[in-house]
Design a protein around this motif. Sequence first.
Motif, PDB file in Angstrom:
ATOM      1  N   ALA A 114       8.958   3.575   9.603  1.00  0.00           N
ATOM      2  CA  ALA A 114       7.551   3.554  10.011  1.00  0.00           C
ATOM      3  C   ALA A 114       6.599   3.482   8.819  1.00  0.00           C
ATOM      4  N   LEU A 115       6.864   4.214   7.764  1.00  0.00           N
ATOM      5  CA  LEU A 115       5.953   4.235   6.621  1.00  0.00           C
ATOM      6  C   LEU A 115       5.850   2.851   5.985  1.00  0.00           C
ATOM      7  N   MET A 116       6.967   2.268   5.628  1.00  0.00           N
ATOM      8  CA  MET A 116       6.939   0.958   4.965  1.00  0.00           C
ATOM      9  C   MET A 116       6.483  -0.155   5.912  1.00  0.00           C
ATOM     10  N   ASN A 117       6.792  -0.032   7.201  1.00  0.00           N
ATOM     11  CA  ASN A 117       6.332  -1.040   8.165  1.00  0.00           C
ATOM     12  C   ASN A 117       4.824  -1.004   8.348  1.00  0.00           C
ATOM     13  N   ASN A 118       4.206   0.132   8.063  1.00  0.00           N
ATOM     14  CA  ASN A 118       2.759   0.277   8.213  1.00  0.00           C
ATOM     15  C   ASN A 118       2.014   0.167   6.888  1.00  0.00           C
ATOM     16  N   LEU A 119       2.706  -0.192   5.829  1.00  0.00           N
ATOM     17  CA  LEU A 119       2.078  -0.487   4.543  1.00  0.00           C
ATOM     18  C   LEU A 119       1.721  -1.967   4.573  1.00  0.00           C
ATOM     19  N   VAL A 120       0.418  -2.260   4.577  1.00  0.00           N
ATOM     20  CA  VAL A 120      -0.059  -3.621   4.821  1.00  0.00           C
ATOM     21  C   VAL A 120      -1.231  -3.971   3.897  1.00  0.00           C
ATOM     22  N   ILE A 121      -1.638  -5.210   3.967  1.00  0.00           N
ATOM     23  CA  ILE A 121      -2.861  -5.641   3.294  1.00  0.00           C
ATOM     24  C   ILE A 121      -4.009  -5.311   4.243  1.00  0.00           C
ATOM     25  N   LEU A 133      -2.342   1.821   4.308  1.00  0.00           N
ATOM     26  CA  LEU A 133      -1.602   2.137   5.530  1.00  0.00           C
ATOM     27  C   LEU A 133      -2.451   1.922   6.778  1.00  0.00           C
ATOM     28  N   THR A 134      -1.803   1.489   7.845  1.00  0.00           N
ATOM     29  CA  THR A 134      -2.481   1.348   9.125  1.00  0.00           C
ATOM     30  C   THR A 134      -2.753   2.734   9.690  1.00  0.00           C
ATOM     31  N   LYS A 135      -3.515   2.783  10.763  1.00  0.00           N
ATOM     32  CA  LYS A 135      -3.856   4.065  11.393  1.00  0.00           C
ATOM     33  C   LYS A 135      -2.610   4.796  11.900  1.00  0.00           C
ATOM     34  N   HIS A 136      -1.528   4.078  12.126  1.00  0.00           N
ATOM     35  CA  HIS A 136      -0.307   4.684  12.665  1.00  0.00           C
ATOM     36  C   HIS A 136       0.448   5.533  11.648  1.00  0.00           C
ATOM     37  N   ALA A 137       0.202   5.311  10.367  1.00  0.00           N
ATOM     38  CA  ALA A 137       0.950   6.050   9.341  1.00  0.00           C
ATOM     39  C   ALA A 137       0.069   6.744   8.315  1.00  0.00           C
ATOM     40  N   LYS A 138      -1.225   6.491   8.340  1.00  0.00           N
ATOM     41  CA  LYS A 138      -2.055   7.049   7.269  1.00  0.00           C
ATOM     42  C   LYS A 138      -2.153   8.568   7.318  1.00  0.00           C
ATOM     43  N   HIS A 139      -1.966   9.176   8.499  1.00  0.00           N
ATOM     44  CA  HIS A 139      -2.066  10.638   8.592  1.00  0.00           C
ATOM     45  C   HIS A 139      -0.990  11.342   7.769  1.00  0.00           C
ATOM     46  N   TYR A 140       0.128  10.708   7.547  1.00  0.00           N
ATOM     47  CA  TYR A 140       1.157  11.330   6.719  1.00  0.00           C
ATOM     48  C   TYR A 140       1.492  10.499   5.474  1.00  0.00           C
ATOM     49  N   TYR A 142      -0.390   8.945   3.226  1.00  0.00           N
ATOM     50  CA  TYR A 142      -1.127   9.246   2.008  1.00  0.00           C
ATOM     51  C   TYR A 142      -0.715  10.614   1.459  1.00  0.00           C
ATOM     52  N   ALA A 143      -0.290  11.521   2.336  1.00  0.00           N
ATOM     53  CA  ALA A 143       0.236  12.814   1.874  1.00  0.00           C
ATOM     54  C   ALA A 143       1.563  12.602   1.142  1.00  0.00           C
ATOM     55  N   VAL A 144       2.391  11.692   1.632  1.00  0.00           N
ATOM     56  CA  VAL A 144       3.640  11.355   0.942  1.00  0.00           C
ATOM     57  C   VAL A 144       3.319  10.813  -0.447  1.00  0.00           C
ATOM     58  N   ASN A 145       2.288   9.985  -0.531  1.00  0.00           N
ATOM     59  CA  ASN A 145       1.897   9.400  -1.817  1.00  0.00           C
ATOM     60  C   ASN A 145       1.481  10.470  -2.827  1.00  0.00           C
ATOM     61  N   GLU A 146       0.942  11.578  -2.346  1.00  0.00           N
ATOM     62  CA  GLU A 146       0.576  12.677  -3.249  1.00  0.00           C
ATOM     63  C   GLU A 146       1.815  13.293  -3.895  1.00  0.00           C
ATOM     64  N   GLN A 147       2.928  13.346  -3.145  1.00  0.00           N
ATOM     65  CA  GLN A 147       4.170  13.930  -3.655  1.00  0.00           C
ATOM     66  C   GLN A 147       5.020  12.922  -4.424  1.00  0.00           C
ATOM     67  N   ARG A 148       5.039  11.703  -3.924  1.00  0.00           N
ATOM     68  CA  ARG A 148       5.839  10.631  -4.521  1.00  0.00           C
ATOM     69  C   ARG A 148       4.988   9.371  -4.514  1.00  0.00           C
ATOM     70  N   GLU A 149       4.330   9.096  -5.630  1.00  0.00           N
ATOM     71  CA  GLU A 149       3.360   8.002  -5.683  1.00  0.00           C
ATOM     72  C   GLU A 149       4.053   6.639  -5.567  1.00  0.00           C
ATOM     73  N   TYR A 150       3.859   6.003  -4.433  1.00  0.00           N
ATOM     74  CA  TYR A 150       4.404   4.672  -4.219  1.00  0.00           C
ATOM     75  C   TYR A 150       3.296   3.621  -4.178  1.00  0.00           C
ATOM     76  N   LEU A 151       2.079   4.038  -3.819  1.00  0.00           N
ATOM     77  CA  LEU A 151       0.939   3.120  -3.833  1.00  0.00           C
ATOM     78  C   LEU A 151       0.468   2.939  -5.262  1.00  0.00           C
ATOM     79  N   GLY A 152       0.125   1.757  -5.605  1.00  0.00           N
ATOM     80  CA  GLY A 152      -0.268   1.455  -6.970  1.00  0.00           C
ATOM     81  C   GLY A 152       0.708   0.467  -7.564  1.00  0.00           C
ATOM     82  N   LEU A 153       0.451   0.098  -8.788  1.00  0.00           N
ATOM     83  CA  LEU A 153       1.273  -0.915  -9.433  1.00  0.00           C
ATOM     84  C   LEU A 153       1.868  -0.383 -10.731  1.00  0.00           C
TER      85      LEU A 153
END
Length: 175
Positions: A114-121, A133-140, A142-153
């Motif tokens: 669900a997380l990667m499927n909802n990571l979009v442009i 993230l779409t509305k379906h995954a943003k509630h959790y 972005y919290a995951v990103n705080e622990q394990r930063e995957y967003l960014g380059l």
Amino acid sequence: MPSKVKLNLPKAIWTKADTMRLALDTLASIKLRTSKGLDASGGKFKEYSKKKIYISVNKGTGARLKPKGGTLTKTGKTMRFDGGYQEYKHLSRKRGTVPGQTDSAEVDLVLSGALMNNLVILKATKTHFVIGLTKHAKHYGYAVNEQREYLGLSPSEIRLLVVAARQTIADKLGK
């Protein structure tokens, strides 16, 4: 927070379609890096918890996989994993047990997908794009990103983005 990339490119020849192509390539790069267990800086993700957990068998798991391989509690409503989330994920995904299957990294931020499927442009214009993230995954998510930063380059992803933009410009000027 979503990742935003601002582009300072020749406006006379650069189009919104060029930005969208660059955004799609960047999104694919982020997903590929994440599947390898690498964060936005290019380092390895922090390991999953090994602290004992209980996972509901029938409800409250959202998009999670039905737990497999743990110890069913006396009530039959939860399953105990003495090795924590790490054990739950490993056993529920049946990692390495399917012939010919190529597993991703141990920590790849994917259980149900669900997380990667909802990571979009989220947005792409002539001058910038936003990946989030779409509305379906943003509630959790972005919290995951705080622990394990995957967003960014990562630095190598930035280099690839620059090379791709240069090539697009060179192709346009060469026509």
